[in-house]
Design a protein around this motif. Structure first.
Motif, PDB file in Angstrom:
ATOM      1  N   PRO A 268      62.666  88.446  75.940  1.00 25.29           N
ATOM      2  CA  PRO A 268      64.073  88.450  76.361  1.00 25.29           C
ATOM      3  C   PRO A 268      64.429  89.763  77.040  1.00 25.29           C
ATOM      4  CG  PRO A 268      63.840  87.807  74.051  1.00 25.29           C
ATOM      5  CD  PRO A 268      62.526  88.371  74.478  1.00 25.29           C
ATOM      6  N   SER A 270      67.300  91.167  76.873  1.00 28.52           N
ATOM      7  CA  SER A 270      68.204  91.928  76.017  1.00 28.52           C
ATOM      8  C   SER A 270      67.475  92.836  75.028  1.00 28.52           C
ATOM      9  CB  SER A 270      69.117  90.966  75.251  1.00 28.52           C
ATOM     10  OG  SER A 270      68.341  90.085  74.448  1.00 28.52           O
ATOM     11  N   SER A 271      66.300  92.396  74.539  1.00 24.75           N
ATOM     12  CA  SER A 271      65.627  93.172  73.498  1.00 24.75           C
ATOM     13  C   SER A 271      64.300  93.771  73.935  1.00 24.75           C
ATOM     14  CB  SER A 271      65.385  92.286  72.265  1.00 24.75           C
ATOM     15  OG  SER A 271      64.460  91.255  72.569  1.00 24.75           O
ATOM     16  N   GLY A 272      63.596  93.113  74.852  1.00 23.37           N
ATOM     17  CA  GLY A 272      62.290  93.601  75.276  1.00 23.37           C
ATOM     18  C   GLY A 272      61.182  93.276  74.291  1.00 23.37           C
ATOM     19  N   GLN A 273      61.513  92.599  73.173  1.00 24.62           N
ATOM     20  CA  GLN A 273      60.490  92.208  72.206  1.00 24.62           C
ATOM     21  C   GLN A 273      59.717  91.001  72.719  1.00 24.62           C
ATOM     22  OE1 GLN A 273      63.559  92.058  68.861  1.00 24.62           O
ATOM     23  NE2 GLN A 273      61.793  92.831  67.763  1.00 24.62           N
ATOM     24  N   GLY A 304      66.646  88.452  67.809  1.00 30.66           N
ATOM     25  CA  GLY A 304      66.593  88.869  69.208  1.00 30.66           C
ATOM     26  C   GLY A 304      66.680  87.737  70.203  1.00 30.66           C
ATOM     27  N   ARG A 306      68.905  85.027  71.668  1.00 26.12           N
ATOM     28  CA  ARG A 306      70.315  84.628  71.741  1.00 26.12           C
ATOM     29  C   ARG A 306      70.490  83.584  72.830  1.00 26.12           C
ATOM     30  NH1 ARG A 306      70.418  90.127  70.588  1.00 26.12           N
ATOM     31  NH2 ARG A 306      71.659  90.685  68.751  1.00 26.12           N
TER      32      ARG A 306
END
Length: 395
Positions: A268, A270-273, A304, A306
């Protein structure tokens, strides 16, 4: 007053001191002019020499000696097992998004015990509706059932007494039939009252809005004091069991390379995970405008992930075993892709190839090579078919 003077050697005329100085200055100017002209001539001669002779000498020095064979790096690719990967982007969403609305008659909202982000279980109360009127209706229906039960009891007792008297001749057979009909009517009325009571109880129970499935509450659109009714817009949306997915968009060729069960890594924005997923559904159609199709990648719940967010994905498209060459070894022209193969006589020959998967370490050659050939690694653009080289095997 005395004035100095001199005699000119040629004419014997007498020259004054001023005339002598003027003559000396004129002589100096003539000498400087002659020196400037000589210097300009020498400079032009030197320039002419370097233009017409210097470049030829430099060219002769730069040219390689006749018969020298260039040393060229070559590689012997062999066969490599390559994991195919496809890059895609898409939007995160709930895998199964369930809208929750009022299924009863509705009414005024008393309380909302759940909020966005809460987990709910199947059958849990999400909205409590005012039921004061319905409670009174249920009480009245319950009382009516009691009345009907009493009527049935009385009719049954009258029938039992009549049956005892008919044998003695005190009442006729017609009286027994009438008492039996009264008893059956009372029983039917009791059954109808009980059905009405059950209906009212069911209606009252449906006033509260319950979770149809367990999962994560994504949205909430209801507040205490609000009036809700059946068939309105959804009051909640629930992600069933919290499961998520990425709706990845792929081109026609890439979509044909993936299948249900293909593994994927999702990142994602938004998180980079990085999250592991699996393709669980592939669109049966291609969009006529974008020429893309959708691959739905199932993901387990994680904070993470969404719904509505943007993410990239790397999908596995299977493995192939083929020669793997660096990009510098493969050249392209109007005839297509080709490489230079070094023969046993150390002469290079052009060979057409077909490329496949592109990886971080090189490009797979799906046809045209066996893997045992010696391939020119970098200098292909400076060679012509038939050129002789001194191959140097690259490690």
């Amino acid at each position: 007053m005395n004035y100095e003077s001199t005699v000119a050697p040629e004419s014997g005329a007498v020259m004054t001191l001023g005339e002598q100085e003027a003559a000396a200055e004129q002589a100096r100017r003539r000498r400087f002019a002659i020196i400037a002209v000589v210097a300009a001539v020498v400079l032009m001669a030197l320039l002419y020499f370097f233009i017409h002779h210097g470049s030829d000498e430099a060219g002769e020095l730069a040219a390689p000696p006749a018969g020298q064979v260039p040393v060229v790096s070559v590689v012997q690719p062999g066969h490599t097992t390559i994991d195919g990967e496809i890059e895609a982007t898409g939007t995160l969403a709930a895998r199964r998004e369930i809208p929750v609305s009022s299924v009863g008659e509705g009414g005024r909202v008393v309380s909302v015990p759940v909020d966005e982000g809460d987990w709910v279980r199947k059958g849990q109360v999400m909205v409590v509706i005012d039921r004061s009127v319905q409670v009174q209706q249920v009480a009245g229906a319950r009382a009516q059932v009691g009345v009907m039960q009493a009527n049935l009891n009385l009719a049954q007792a009258n029938l039992d007494r009549g049956l005892k008297l008919v044998d003695r001749g005190f009442i006729s057979k017609a009286d027994i039939d009438r008492l039996t009909s009264t008893r059956d009517s009372a029983a039917a009325q009791l059954q109808a009252s009980r059905a009405s009571l059950a209906e009212l109880q069911a209606r009252t129970a449906r006033l509260n809005i319950l979770a149809p499935e367990g999962g994560l509450v994504l949205t909430r659109n209801v507040e205490p004091g609000q009036t809700v009714g059946a068939g309105g817009s959804p009051l909640f949306t629930i992600a069933k069991h919290g499961e998520m997915e990425l709706n990845a968009m792929l081109g026609e060729e890439d979509l044909a390379k993936v299948h249900v069960g293909s593994l994927a890594k999702v990142i994602p924005v938004s998180s980079g995970q990085t999250f592991s997923g699996q393709v669980w559904q592939i669109a049966p159609t291609i969009d006529a405008q974008s020429r893309q199709g959708e691959a739905r990648i199932a993901l387990a719940y994680a904070p993470g992930l969404r719904p509505g967010g943007f993410a990239s994905a790397t999908l596995s498209s299977g493995t192939v075993s083929a020669p793997l060459l660096p990009e510098s070894a493969i050249m392209t022209d109007t005839k297509g892709n080709y490489v230079f193969v070094v023969g046993k006589d150390d002469k290079v020959q052009r060979r057409a190839v077909t490329t496949g998967l592109v990886t971080a370490t090189g490009i797979a050659v799906t046809s045209g090579l066996t893997g045992s050939e010696r391939i020119v690694l970098r200098a292909g653009g400076f060679l012509n078919p038939g050129d002789k080289i001194k191959p140097e095997l690259s490690k």
